[in-house]
Design an enzyme around this catalytic site. Structure first.
Site, PDB file in Angstrom:
ATOM      1  N   SER A  92       0.804  -1.229   0.000  1.00 41.57           N
ATOM      2  CA  SER A  92       0.000   0.000   0.000  1.00 41.57           C
ATOM      3  C   SER A  92       0.836   1.279   0.000  1.00 41.57           C
ATOM      4  O   SER A  92       0.319   2.350  -0.308  1.00 41.57           O
ATOM      5  CB  SER A  92      -0.932   0.015   1.213  1.00 41.57           C
ATOM      6  N   LYS A 163       0.943   4.671   6.864  1.00 43.73           N
ATOM      7  CA  LYS A 163       0.364   5.518   5.816  1.00 43.73           C
ATOM      8  C   LYS A 163       1.058   6.885   5.838  1.00 43.73           C
ATOM      9  O   LYS A 163       1.840   7.191   6.727  1.00 43.73           O
ATOM     10  CB  LYS A 163      -1.143   5.720   6.032  1.00 43.73           C
TER      11      LYS A 163
END
Length: 278
Positions: A92, A163
């Protein structure tokens, strides 16, 4: 015939006093000398055997064991409070971080009144934002897995995520402008760190980040479940600042990828809602 005299004469001729036998005093003395001789003979040594060496070996093993335990405790404490290895479990965050990378998470980055900034790559506990109810697990298994994960030897807990911070408290984050770019407080962000071929987002959104929370997204937008995917859930996809574990500052493994994660300049023109540069 005088039988008493005959017995007496026979005793004298045998060389033993009358009333004694060959198994008498003299034989007992010989046996005693034999026992004494055996007891004073030096014991035969087994080649290569040394009781002192055996004791020293046991002592050395004991010290080595204590040293190993002490080192393990020191590493775990260092990992808990200063820098923690974190194994990247998914793609990701590609191309910035790749599957299997071990990043070193700086746990002191936000300890002294500092807070995450736009563009920071952070590791956080997603309980209550990305994960509403953490999975149940055996306490012993969980403890062992937690220790291995703290050393970067196992994948992180299912509630831990990595993230990039896109918006901080008070920011208005919109996707997308006419050029297909994410806007933060009315400024378009040139996200050069995105995975090649990815659009900044195929899901439109227009949110204001509550104070004390973060809006986070992956660099591989088409392969990342992030704040966009939790808009309709409790918390609205916002990550509380208090849930941030630390900032990913370095790639420590594999050796061919040793490097620091340099701050991005994508947000340099973004101003805070009060007009100050954020």
């Amino acid at each position: 015939m005088d039988t008493e005299a005959e017995h007496t004469e026979r005793d004298r001729s045998s060389g033993f006093p009358a009333g004694t036998s060959p198994t008498g005093t003299e034989e007992r003395s010989r046996s005693a000398r034999s026992v004494g001789h055996l007891s004073t003979a030096p014991a035969r040594r087994v080649p290569g055997f040394s009781p002192g060496r055996l004791s020293l070996g046991r002592l050395s093993l004991g010290r080595a064991g204590l040293l190993g335990v002490g080192c393990a405790v020191a590493v775990l404490l260092f990992s808990a409070f200063v820098v923690q290895p974190f194994r990247i479990p998914s793609g990701s965050m590609e191309p910035t971080l790749q599957v299997g990378d071990r990043v070193l998470v700086n746990k002191l980055a936000y300890r002294f009144d500092a807070e995450p900034e736009r563009g920071d790559v952070v590791v956080f506990d997603g309980t209550g934002s990305f994960v509403q109810q953490p999975p149940r697990e055996n306490p012993v298994t969980g403890l062992l897995h937690g220790a291995a994960a703290a050393l970067g030897l196992a994948e992180p807990a299912e509630t831990d995520f990595v993230k990039r911070v896109i918006g901080v408290g008070g920011d208005r984050v919109v996707c997308c402008d006419k050029g297909g770019r994410v806007e933060v407080n009315g400024r378009a962000v040139d996200e050069r760190y995105l995975h090649f071929g990815d659009a900044p987002s195929r899901v439109p959104f227009d949110i204001v980040v509550p104070q004390g929370t973060l809006w986070v997204m992956g660099d591989h937008r088409s392969n990342s479940r992030d704040s966009r995917d939790h808009l309709g859930e409790p918390g609205g996809g916002m990550v509380p600042v208090g849930k941030v574990i630390g900032r990913a500052d370095w790639i420590g493994w594999p050796p061919v990828r040793w490097s620091g994660l340099e701050p991005t300049g994508a947000f340099r023109d973004v101003r805070s809602p009060d007009g100050a540069h954020g």
